[in-house]
Design a protein around this motif. Structure first.
Motif, PDB file in Angstrom:
ATOM      1  N   LEU A   6       0.815  -1.151  -0.345  1.00 48.94           N
ATOM      2  CA  LEU A   6      -0.078   0.201  -0.030  1.00 48.94           C
ATOM      3  C   LEU A   6       0.862   1.268   0.208  1.00 48.94           C
ATOM      4  CD1 LEU A   6      -2.317   0.846   0.455  1.00 48.94           C
ATOM      5  CD2 LEU A   6      -2.659   0.789   2.761  1.00 48.94           C
ATOM      6  N   TYR A   7       1.019   1.773  -0.764  1.00 47.01           N
ATOM      7  CA  TYR A   7       1.705   3.258  -1.176  1.00 47.01           C
ATOM      8  C   TYR A   7       0.528   4.231  -1.311  1.00 47.01           C
ATOM      9  CZ  TYR A   7       3.803   6.692  -3.630  1.00 47.01           C
ATOM     10  OH  TYR A   7       4.028   8.235  -4.053  1.00 47.01           O
ATOM     11  N   PHE A   8       0.984   5.886  -0.482  1.00 45.27           N
ATOM     12  CA  PHE A   8       0.321   7.006  -0.836  1.00 45.27           C
ATOM     13  C   PHE A   8       1.530   7.976  -1.001  1.00 45.27           C
ATOM     14  CE2 PHE A   8      -2.329   4.757   2.000  1.00 45.27           C
ATOM     15  CZ  PHE A   8      -3.899   4.920   1.611  1.00 45.27           C
ATOM     16  N   GLU A   9       1.084   8.937  -2.436  1.00 47.78           N
ATOM     17  CA  GLU A   9       1.603   9.917  -2.300  1.00 47.78           C
ATOM     18  C   GLU A   9       1.336  11.680  -1.953  1.00 47.78           C
ATOM     19  OE1 GLU A   9       3.155  13.299  -6.105  1.00 47.78           O
ATOM     20  OE2 GLU A   9       1.229  12.054  -6.026  1.00 47.78           O
ATOM     21  N   LYS A  60      -0.681   1.517  15.157  1.00 48.54           N
ATOM     22  CA  LYS A  60      -0.613   1.392  16.669  1.00 48.54           C
ATOM     23  C   LYS A  60      -1.290  -0.432  17.011  1.00 48.54           C
ATOM     24  CE  LYS A  60       1.115   5.300  17.594  1.00 48.54           C
ATOM     25  NZ  LYS A  60       0.121   7.043  18.899  1.00 48.54           N
ATOM     26  N   GLU A  61      -2.645  -0.212  15.609  1.00 50.67           N
ATOM     27  CA  GLU A  61      -3.970  -1.668  16.469  1.00 50.67           C
ATOM     28  C   GLU A  61      -3.337  -2.642  15.916  1.00 50.67           C
ATOM     29  OE1 GLU A  61      -7.656  -0.187  15.471  1.00 50.67           O
ATOM     30  OE2 GLU A  61      -7.609   1.403  16.028  1.00 50.67           O
ATOM     31  N   ASN A  62      -2.950  -3.068  14.836  1.00 49.63           N
ATOM     32  CA  ASN A  62      -2.076  -3.803  13.567  1.00 49.63           C
ATOM     33  C   ASN A  62      -0.470  -3.958  14.592  1.00 49.63           C
ATOM     34  OD1 ASN A  62      -4.781  -4.750  11.965  1.00 49.63           O
ATOM     35  ND2 ASN A  62      -4.333  -3.222  12.116  1.00 49.63           N
ATOM     36  N   LYS A  63       0.214  -3.369  15.429  1.00 49.45           N
ATOM     37  CA  LYS A  63       1.240  -3.736  15.710  1.00 49.45           C
ATOM     38  C   LYS A  63       1.627  -3.398  13.777  1.00 49.45           C
ATOM     39  CE  LYS A  63       0.534  -4.181  20.160  1.00 49.45           C
ATOM     40  NZ  LYS A  63       0.635  -2.670  20.564  1.00 49.45           N
ATOM     41  N   LYS A  64       3.175  -4.591  14.183  1.00 46.55           N
ATOM     42  CA  LYS A  64       3.839  -5.133  12.588  1.00 46.55           C
ATOM     43  C   LYS A  64       3.255  -5.843  11.369  1.00 46.55           C
ATOM     44  CE  LYS A  64       7.811  -3.037  14.795  1.00 46.55           C
ATOM     45  NZ  LYS A  64       8.035  -1.724  14.422  1.00 46.55           N
ATOM     46  N   PHE A  65       2.174  -5.606  11.749  1.00 46.96           N
ATOM     47  CA  PHE A  65       1.465  -6.246  10.575  1.00 46.96           C
ATOM     48  C   PHE A  65       0.890  -5.719   9.229  1.00 46.96           C
ATOM     49  CE2 PHE A  65      -2.956  -7.916   8.822  1.00 46.96           C
ATOM     50  CZ  PHE A  65      -2.926  -8.795   7.929  1.00 46.96           C
ATOM     51  N   PHE A  66       0.541  -4.420   9.079  1.00 48.01           N
ATOM     52  CA  PHE A  66      -0.056  -3.448   8.713  1.00 48.01           C
ATOM     53  C   PHE A  66       1.607  -2.272   8.552  1.00 48.01           C
ATOM     54  CE2 PHE A  66      -1.276   0.969   8.227  1.00 48.01           C
ATOM     55  CZ  PHE A  66      -1.727   0.740   6.056  1.00 48.01           C
ATOM     56  N   LYS A  67       1.769  -2.052   6.927  1.00 47.71           N
ATOM     57  CA  LYS A  67       3.026  -1.371   6.808  1.00 47.71           C
ATOM     58  C   LYS A  67       2.379  -0.787   5.534  1.00 47.71           C
ATOM     59  CE  LYS A  67       5.653  -5.382   8.201  1.00 47.71           C
ATOM     60  NZ  LYS A  67       6.924  -6.301   8.073  1.00 47.71           N
ATOM     61  N   VAL A  68       2.886   0.493   5.748  1.00 45.05           N
ATOM     62  CA  VAL A  68       2.231   1.511   4.552  1.00 45.05           C
ATOM     63  C   VAL A  68       3.132   2.105   3.939  1.00 45.05           C
ATOM     64  CG1 VAL A  68       1.887   3.581   5.599  1.00 45.05           C
ATOM     65  CG2 VAL A  68       0.633   3.154   3.684  1.00 45.05           C
ATOM     66  N   VAL A 100       6.129   2.605   8.197  1.00 46.20           N
ATOM     67  CA  VAL A 100       6.235   3.466   7.463  1.00 46.20           C
ATOM     68  C   VAL A 100       7.355   2.969   6.988  1.00 46.20           C
ATOM     69  CG1 VAL A 100       6.381   5.596   8.118  1.00 46.20           C
ATOM     70  CG2 VAL A 100       5.341   5.175   6.355  1.00 46.20           C
ATOM     71  N   GLU A 101       7.637   3.156   5.088  1.00 47.62           N
ATOM     72  CA  GLU A 101       9.054   3.744   4.805  1.00 47.62           C
ATOM     73  C   GLU A 101       8.691   4.152   3.553  1.00 47.62           C
ATOM     74  OE1 GLU A 101      11.486   1.157   1.044  1.00 47.62           O
ATOM     75  OE2 GLU A 101      10.136   0.249   1.577  1.00 47.62           O
ATOM     76  N   GLY A 271      -5.945 -14.384   5.689  1.00 46.60           N
ATOM     77  CA  GLY A 271      -4.154 -14.625   5.093  1.00 46.60           C
ATOM     78  C   GLY A 271      -2.738 -13.792   4.510  1.00 46.60           C
ATOM     79  N   ILE A 272      -3.324 -13.065   4.225  1.00 49.50           N
ATOM     80  CA  ILE A 272      -3.127 -11.546   3.735  1.00 49.50           C
ATOM     81  C   ILE A 272      -2.334 -10.749   4.519  1.00 49.50           C
ATOM     82  CG2 ILE A 272      -3.034  -9.715   1.660  1.00 49.50           C
ATOM     83  CD1 ILE A 272      -5.968 -11.714   1.058  1.00 49.50           C
ATOM     84  N   THR A 273      -0.665 -10.864   4.225  1.00 44.74           N
ATOM     85  CA  THR A 273      -0.060  -9.859   4.905  1.00 44.74           C
ATOM     86  C   THR A 273       0.407  -8.725   4.114  1.00 44.74           C
ATOM     87  OG1 THR A 273       1.907 -10.680   3.754  1.00 44.74           O
ATOM     88  CG2 THR A 273       0.931 -11.809   5.750  1.00 44.74           C
ATOM     89  N   PHE A 274       0.835  -7.777   4.679  1.00 41.61           N
ATOM     90  CA  PHE A 274       1.304  -5.937   4.201  1.00 41.61           C
ATOM     91  C   PHE A 274       3.209  -5.875   4.201  1.00 41.61           C
ATOM     92  CE2 PHE A 274      -2.712  -5.220   6.064  1.00 41.61           C
ATOM     93  CZ  PHE A 274      -3.209  -4.430   4.639  1.00 41.61           C
ATOM     94  N   SER A 275       3.306  -5.503   3.056  1.00 42.53           N
ATOM     95  CA  SER A 275       4.487  -5.289   2.908  1.00 42.53           C
ATOM     96  C   SER A 275       4.935  -4.113   2.804  1.00 42.53           C
ATOM     97  CB  SER A 275       5.133  -6.320   2.291  1.00 42.53           C
ATOM     98  OG  SER A 275       4.694  -7.625   2.145  1.00 42.53           O
ATOM     99  N   THR A 276       6.021  -3.095   2.945  1.00 40.05           N
ATOM    100  CA  THR A 276       6.660  -2.046   2.474  1.00 40.05           C
ATOM    101  C   THR A 276       7.522  -2.894   0.892  1.00 40.05           C
ATOM    102  OG1 THR A 276       8.827  -2.549   3.227  1.00 40.05           O
ATOM    103  CG2 THR A 276       7.104  -1.193   4.442  1.00 40.05           C
ATOM    104  N   PRO A 277       8.124  -1.943   0.350  1.00 39.26           N
ATOM    105  CA  PRO A 277       8.214  -2.057  -1.531  1.00 39.26           C
ATOM    106  C   PRO A 277       9.830  -2.685  -1.060  1.00 39.26           C
ATOM    107  CG  PRO A 277       7.026  -0.051  -1.357  1.00 39.26           C
ATOM    108  CD  PRO A 277       7.110  -0.186   0.159  1.00 39.26           C
TER     109      PRO A 277
END
Length: 473
Positions: A6-9, A60-68, A100-101, A271-277
């Motif tokens: 997930l990416y935002f500009e 904060k709610e999803n700890k290290k699971f959510f990334k953007v 965040v990255e 069972g779907i994760t989040f990852s940074t680029p």
């Protein structure tokens, strides 16, 4: 296992003021300060602040699971620092979550990648340095203005040291291929490419509040279910958009923020994760090279650069601007440099488009594409005359090249010195770290505490003996 990237500009248009032909040579200030302040405050209040608050809560709610991932343009950052510093504070708060990255993009949000390689490299390096200063991260992945990409641009980006780049999953480039894989640059395999899924991205950024859309209303579980139903081998789902999609393109009243906040839980259930680029570039291998001989972008149905360079007016303004690129590069005047950044911004050329588009475009102060062209060329005429006053047009090519070579060599020398300093600092830190335990080990043991002998009490002085009394006869 499928993963969502997930990416935002964040970018802000710099509005030019109404600039007449007779202002050339007399007025060197080109900007509508009132409109710039009004627009950045409006977008901050309606979009950036609530959207960033939501991302912080999700992290904060999803700890290290959510990334953007996020990227900012330099010109947009300047407007935020000047008129909406609360947004910068929110970005720093998000950065502290570790979820965040920050990516790099051209400082000017311009089209220098299509015009001048040296100008493009300088534009990117300045933004990298600014991100490091603000957030303590050195970007490893690059995102060009409007996701513009070609084989040649990819080779330039790889030469700047980036390991990955974001671009569009354009159908005319992919053909039968899917955007849900990692690819690599055709001219430099070391640069990995993440391709935007424009259908899934536009579901959020363009169609979410459209009541005539067949999938309206869209809920988070239904959205994630579409991702889960993709073929098992398609593991990289790239969802890229402007942050302004949350609150501006899709109003807050549409519950767009609530929809976004519900996605992590729905993804975890499937069972779907989040990852940074960077994580994707580091863990996954490309399935092959992407052949992109001509520039593509994420704009309009054509996914090309015709929104900025599609007509003669745009090309005339573009060529005129970059005709002084080399002179501006050797300039040290901060006003010239700032004006150069603002005049490069891609929206200046987008205002001149004559294309018919599905989405209506707000041209700001301009009545038409021709009006935008006339105003911009008046401003550009004054700017170029200022540049030429510093570095005359009749300057010999040899003289100009000599100056450019000198500047380039100085830049290389400074880079080399910075590297040497970094190496020496690292070496010194290692030596200091190694010396500390050694000193501790070799330190003499503390001498045992010797008790001082207690002095015996001084003997009392003998009393003088009394003389015996004489015996009586």
């Amino acid at each position: 296992m499928k993963t969502i990237c997930l990416y935002f500009e964040i970018h802000q248009i710099i509005h030019l003021k109404r600039y007449r032909f007779f202002d050339i040579g007399r007025d060197h200030y080109y900007y509508d300060d009132y409109e710039n302040e009004r627009s950045i405050n409006e977008i901050a209040e309606k979009s950036y602040l609530p959207a960033l608050t939501a991302l912080i809560e999700m992290a904060k709610e999803n700890k290290k699971f959510f990334k953007v991932a996020l990227s900012l343009s330099g010109v947009g950052l300047e407007q935020l620092e000047m008129h909406a510093p609360a947004v910068i504070e929110k970005l720093q708060e998000l950065n502290e979550t570790g979820c965040v990255e920050f990516l790099a993009e051209p400082y000017s949000h311009g089209l220098s990648s299509l015009a001048n390689e040296e100008c493009f490299a300088e534009d990117v390096k300045r933004m990298v340095k600014r991100i490091e200063q603000l957030f303590g991260q050195k970007p490893k992945v690059f995102r060009n203005s409007s996701l513009i990409y070609s084989d040649e641009i990819g080779a330039q980006v790889a030469a700047l040291g980036f390991k990955g780049m974001l671009t569009e999953g354009a159908k005319h480039i992919l053909g039968w291929k899917s955007p849900h894989y990692l690819y690599n640059c055709n001219l430099n395999p070391n640069l990995k490419l993440l391709l935007r899924d424009y259908n899934l991205s536009d579901d959020i950024s363009l169609r979410f509040s459209n009541t005539s859309w067949s999938e309206y209303p869209l809920f988070a579980d239904a959205y994630v279910d579409k991702i889960a139903k993709l073929p098992e081998e398609e593991q990289v789902i790239n969802i890229f958009m402007e942050l302004a999609a949350l609150g501006i393109y899709q109003p807050l009243s549409s519950n767009i923020i609530e929809f976004l906040k519900a996605i992590p839980a729905a993804a975890k259930a499937k069972g779907i994760t989040f990852s940074t680029p960077s994580e994707i570039c580091g863990k996954m291998k490309p399935v092959g090279a992407l052949d992109v001989p001509y520039p593509m972008s994420w704009t309009d149905e054509e996914r090309d650069v015709s929104s900025w360079l599609g007509n003669q007016m745009q090309r005339e303004a573009f060529n005129k601007l970059y005709s002084v690129a080399d002179r501006v590069r050797i300039c040290t005047d901060p006003r010239i440099k700032q004006d150069w950044d603002y005049l490069q911004a891609s929206n200046n050329f987008n205002f001149m488009t004559t294309k018919s588009m599905k989405l209506s475009m707000n041209r700001g102060i301009y009545d038409s594409a021709y009006d935008a062209f006339t105003n911009y060329m008046n401003v550009l005429g004054d700017f170029i005359s200022r540049v030429n006053a510093m570095y005359p047009v009749d300057m010999d090519n040899e003289e100009l090249n000599s100056l450019l070579t000198t500047i380039k060599n100085q830049g290389l020398e400074l880079e080399q010195k910075d590297k040497e300093i970094a190496k020496l600092q690292a070496k010194l830190a290692k030596l200091e770290a190694a010396a500390k335990p050694a000193v501790k080990k070799c330190a003499p043991k503390k001498a045992a505490k010797v008790e001082e002998p207690v002095a015996a009490p001084a003997a009392e002085p003998e009393k003088p003996k009394k003389k015996a009394a004489p015996k009586k006869k």
